[in-house]
Scaffold this active site. Structure first.
Site, PDB file in Angstrom:
ATOM      1  N   SER A  15       0.737  -1.177   0.101  1.00 26.76           N
ATOM      2  CA  SER A  15      -0.125  -0.076  -0.119  1.00 26.76           C
ATOM      3  C   SER A  15       0.918   1.251  -0.035  1.00 26.76           C
ATOM      4  O   SER A  15       1.738   1.368   0.586  1.00 26.76           O
ATOM      5  CB  SER A  15      -0.931  -0.064   1.132  1.00 26.76           C
TER       6      SER A  15
HETATM    7  N1  SAH Z   1      -0.744  -4.469   3.814  1.00 27.36           N
HETATM    8  C1  SAH Z   1      -0.068  -4.903   2.417  1.00 27.36           C
HETATM    9  C2  SAH Z   1      -1.272  -4.794   1.499  1.00 27.36           C
HETATM   10  C3  SAH Z   1      -1.019  -6.001   0.773  1.00 27.36           C
HETATM   11  S1  SAH Z   1      -2.297  -5.781  -0.479  1.00 27.36           S
HETATM   12  C4  SAH Z   1       1.251  -4.200   2.240  1.00 27.36           C
HETATM   13  O1  SAH Z   1       1.180  -2.959   2.549  1.00 27.36           O
HETATM   14  O2  SAH Z   1       1.996  -4.854   1.920  1.00 27.36           O
HETATM   15  C5  SAH Z   1      -3.646  -6.751   0.335  1.00 27.36           C
HETATM   16  C6  SAH Z   1      -3.373  -8.327   0.488  1.00 27.36           C
HETATM   17  O3  SAH Z   1      -4.580  -8.716   1.030  1.00 27.36           O
HETATM   18  C7  SAH Z   1      -2.869  -8.982  -0.545  1.00 27.36           C
HETATM   19  O4  SAH Z   1      -1.713  -9.459  -0.011  1.00 27.36           O
HETATM   20  C8  SAH Z   1      -3.780 -10.233  -0.803  1.00 27.36           C
HETATM   21  O5  SAH Z   1      -3.544 -11.505  -1.050  1.00 27.36           O
HETATM   22  C9  SAH Z   1      -4.458  -9.922   0.750  1.00 27.36           C
HETATM   23  N2  SAH Z   1      -5.910 -10.454   0.762  1.00 27.36           N
HETATM   24  C10 SAH Z   1      -6.885 -10.379  -0.244  1.00 27.36           C
HETATM   25  N3  SAH Z   1      -7.921 -11.177   0.202  1.00 27.36           N
HETATM   26  C11 SAH Z   1      -7.665 -11.884   1.242  1.00 27.36           C
HETATM   27  C12 SAH Z   1      -8.387 -12.550   2.090  1.00 27.36           C
HETATM   28  N4  SAH Z   1      -9.663 -12.766   2.166  1.00 27.36           N
HETATM   29  N5  SAH Z   1      -7.555 -12.900   3.511  1.00 27.36           N
HETATM   30  C13 SAH Z   1      -6.521 -12.816   3.569  1.00 27.36           C
HETATM   31  N6  SAH Z   1      -5.769 -11.710   3.131  1.00 27.36           N
HETATM   32  C14 SAH Z   1      -6.454 -11.443   1.673  1.00 27.36           C
END
Ligand code: SAH
Length: 210
Positions: free
Chosen positions: A60
């Site tokens: 993010s």
């Molecule tokens: N906070 C992270 C953002 C990653 S993007 C960072 O700053 O790196 C969002 C993440 O949510 C992705 O890695 C995706 O795989 C995960 N995600 C999507 N749906 C999900 C679910 N149902 N349960 C757990 N993780 C999920």
């Protein structure tokens, strides 16, 4: 590129964009975002932008990390926090320095494994990880006094609301292509919703990936 000075500049920009919580700014000043990216992307770590981390997912944007963290802490410190969507682990690392315990759920196993190794390298030990569908929350560890989702559902999963402690709040982007960042607080009567701002996140998907 990865120096303290570059990080200072990023934090100054966050403050200019309206991030006011000094605790959040301090932690972001200290946390090496470049360690959460693959080498090919690391030189862009202190730009205020979302960056690819593989598997069509993104780390993010720093402004969003700061904003969501600030919203989570707004009504006082949170001791038990559930994070949905560990991704790179950067938001996890920021949270781990501001709350007592973080419970972080990610559905894509290779991302989770990398994030876990990074947190270990930074000696942040108050985080527990789970490879699972975070839309279901983390029932065994509930209730939480804060829940933060970094993936967007089209509508708020009921399990997350049920796993909030009284007084607890859920910070979550909601919507399909147009999303709104929402803060839902559990009160003695029910739930109060506040719409914060338009955002763009990757979708919350059900199931897990090995
Ligand atoms: N906070 C992270 C953002 C990653 S993007 C960072 O700053 O790196 C969002 C993440 O949510 C992705 O890695 C995706 O795989 C995960 N995600 C999507 N749906 C999900 C679910 N149902 N349960 C757990 N993780 C999920």
């Amino acid at each position: 590129m990865t120096s303290q000075r570059t990080r200072e500049r990023l934090v100054r920009r966050l403050a200019e964009q309206g991030i006011q919580d000094e605790r959040v700014l301090d932690v972001m000043r200290r946390t090496p975002r470049h360690l959460f990216l693959d080498e090919a992307m690391a030189h862009r770590a202190y730009e205020d932008t979302a960056l690819p981390i593989g598997f069509q997912q993104t780390l993010s944007q720093p402004y969003i990390v700061a904003r969501m963290t600030e919203l989570l802490l707004e009504q006082g410190l949170r001791s038990r926090v559930l994070e949905i969507g560990t991704g790179s682990g950067y938001q996890t690392a920021v949270l781990a320095q501001l709350v007592d315990e973080v419970w972080s759920v990610e559905r894509i196993k290779p991302l989770l494994d990398k994030a876990r190794a990074r947190l270990r390298q930074l000696k942040l030990r108050n985080v527990r990880f789970s490879h699972a569908d975070g839309g279901l929350g983390w029932e065994e560890a509930a209730p939480f006094d804060g829940i933060l989702s970094t993936a967007a559902p089209e509508s708020i999963p009921e399990d997350l609301l049920l796993q909030l402690a009284p007084g607890g709040c859920l910070v979550i982007p909601v919507g399909a292509s147009l999303q709104n960042l929402q803060v839902i607080t559990r009160t003695s009567e029910g739930y109060e919703t506040r719409l914060v701002e338009a955002v763009r996140f990757v979708p919350l998907r059900s199931g897990t990936v090995k």
